[in-house]
Design a protein around this motif. Structure first.
Motif, short mmCIF file in Angstrom:
data_model
loop_
_atom_site.label_atom_id
_atom_site.label_comp_id
_atom_site.label_asym_id
_atom_site.label_seq_id
_atom_site.Cartn_x
_atom_site.Cartn_y
_atom_site.Cartn_z
N PRO A 76 -14.34 5.57 4.83
CA PRO A 76 -13.33 6.56 4.88
C PRO A 76 -11.82 5.84 5.07
O PRO A 76 -10.72 6.25 4.53
N PHE A 77 -11.85 4.60 5.76
CA PHE A 77 -10.58 3.76 5.79
C PHE A 77 -10.79 2.48 5.54
O PHE A 77 -11.86 1.73 6.03
N ASN A 78 -9.74 1.55 5.21
CA ASN A 78 -9.81 0.20 4.93
C ASN A 78 -8.63 -0.23 6.31
O ASN A 78 -7.27 -0.24 6.03
N VAL B 207 -0.91 -4.42 7.31
CA VAL B 207 -0.39 -4.44 5.96
C VAL B 207 -1.01 -3.95 4.97
O VAL B 207 -0.46 -3.18 3.92
N PHE B 208 -2.51 -4.08 4.84
CA PHE B 208 -3.20 -3.88 3.74
C PHE B 208 -4.05 -2.56 4.01
O PHE B 208 -5.00 -2.35 3.12
N SER C 172 -4.42 9.51 0.77
CA SER C 172 -3.33 9.55 0.28
C SER C 172 -2.16 8.47 1.06
O SER C 172 -1.01 8.77 0.85
N THR C 173 -2.51 7.74 1.83
CA THR C 173 -1.75 6.71 2.46
C THR C 173 -2.28 5.17 1.90
O THR C 173 -3.50 5.09 1.88
N GLY C 174 -1.50 4.41 1.84
CA GLY C 174 -1.55 3.04 1.28
C GLY C 174 -1.03 2.18 2.24
O GLY C 174 -0.84 2.31 3.55
N ARG C 175 -0.60 1.01 1.56
CA ARG C 175 0.12 -0.29 2.31
C ARG C 175 0.78 0.44 3.25
O ARG C 175 1.81 1.07 2.94
N LEU C 176 1.03 -0.29 4.42
CA LEU C 176 1.89 -0.02 5.56
C LEU C 176 2.16 1.52 5.98
O LEU C 176 2.95 1.87 6.58
#
Length: 303
Positions: A142-144, A149-150, A271-275
């Motif tokens: 579910p999450f990276n 940062v990434f 729905s959320t990406g880098r930072l």
């Protein structure tokens, strides 16, 4: 009463036709492989994944995440997602079928599931251009969690077992970050295995797949041992993907004829990406829309 040569030929022709239709009936995803054979091969060579002892983002399944997420069309309000079957996209209006649609998981879903029974592997078996079969194993996290940062929501990782024309294993492609279509190839004779199950070292947080410690770049961390029998002693969770304690293997089928509805869904798994920024481009799309999907397929072998 003996039958004539002509009747015998007719009966043989009818038998061959019946066998042909039987074979077609068993190939519902139309990739040229019998579905039962696909399932058997996926189980036979299912990998064993060793997680890092302090893995902050454990695996899950699509069902697990959907129970903890909203589906956000492009654009519009966020209807509540109640079950995995909802992603049979025909039940939703057109904005949900748009590639800009996405899932909006709740923050607590980022840790993944602590229960291995929720850890599902998604399989993809298809004929290879070399005359054998390629077995992809897609892992869903579910999450990276990659040093801030990434980071991004939704993380699809995979490895590919390559079988020769006699269905004997030749080696494994280990996908890691940009080297993921199909990934670094390691010959079967040198792959760490438990029986016929290759061992995968999953990097802490990023979940990139490695065959051995020597392959791991300096910025990644993996389980300190490569032997599943010793991994528990080292504090590493052992994910036997075909074992009874896990969620098992789900055969995805093909995009043209999916065996699970979400394979054809073009939206993004977060729905959320880098930072930590809100994004409609950073979270990944599903396996069927990734560059690694169908790499090395025979002509018409991956419809």
């Amino acid at each position: 009463m003996p039958i004539s040569a002509g009747k015998a030929r007719a009966l043989l022709a009818l038998s061959a036709l019946a066998l042909c239709f039987a074979a077609r009936a068993a190939d519902l995803d139309a990739d040229g492989l019998d579905d039962d054979l696909e399932d058997a091969l996926l189980a036979r060579f299912a990998p064993i994944v060793l997680l890092h002892p302090t893995e902050p983002a454990r695996p899950g399944s699509t069902d697990w995440l959907l129970a903890r997420a909203d589906l956000e069309p492009a654009p519009g309000p966020r209807p509540r997602v109640l079950a995995a079957s909802i992603l049979g996209v025909l039940a939703w209006p057109k904005p949900v079928e748009n590639p800009a649609a996405r899932l909006h998981p709740r923050a607590q879903a980022r840790t993944g599931s602590a229960n291995p029974a929720d850890w599902v592997v998604y399989g993809h078996a298809y004929p290879s251009a070399g005359g054998g079969v390629l077995l992809q194993y897609w892992f869903f996290y579910p999450f990276n969690d990659a040093y801030g940062v990434f980071d991004h929501e939704g993380d699809w990782e995979h490895v590919t077992v390559r079988l020769g024309s006699a269905l004997t294993p030749e080696g494994v492609h280990f996908a890691a970050h940009f080297d993921s279509h199909p990934g670094a190839f390691v010959r079967w004779s040198t792959v760490s295995r438990d029986g016929e199950h290759p061992v995968v070292l999953s990097a802490r947080g990023t979940h990139a797949s490695y065959a051995a410690q020597r392959d791991v770049p300096f910025w990644e961390r993996v389980c300190g041992v490569g032997d599943p029998a010793r991994a528990a002693e080292a504090g590493c969770p052992v994910w036997r993907t075909s074992g009874p304690e896990s969620g098992g293997i789900v055969n995805l089928g093909e995009r043209g004829a999916p065996r699970v509805p979400f394979l054809a869904w073009p939206g993004r798994w977060g729905s959320t990406g880098r930072l930590g920024m809100d994004s409609r481009t950073d979270p990944p799309r599903g396996p069927g829309f990734q560059l690694g999907w169908c790499v090395g397929a025979a002509p018409r072998g991956c419809p």
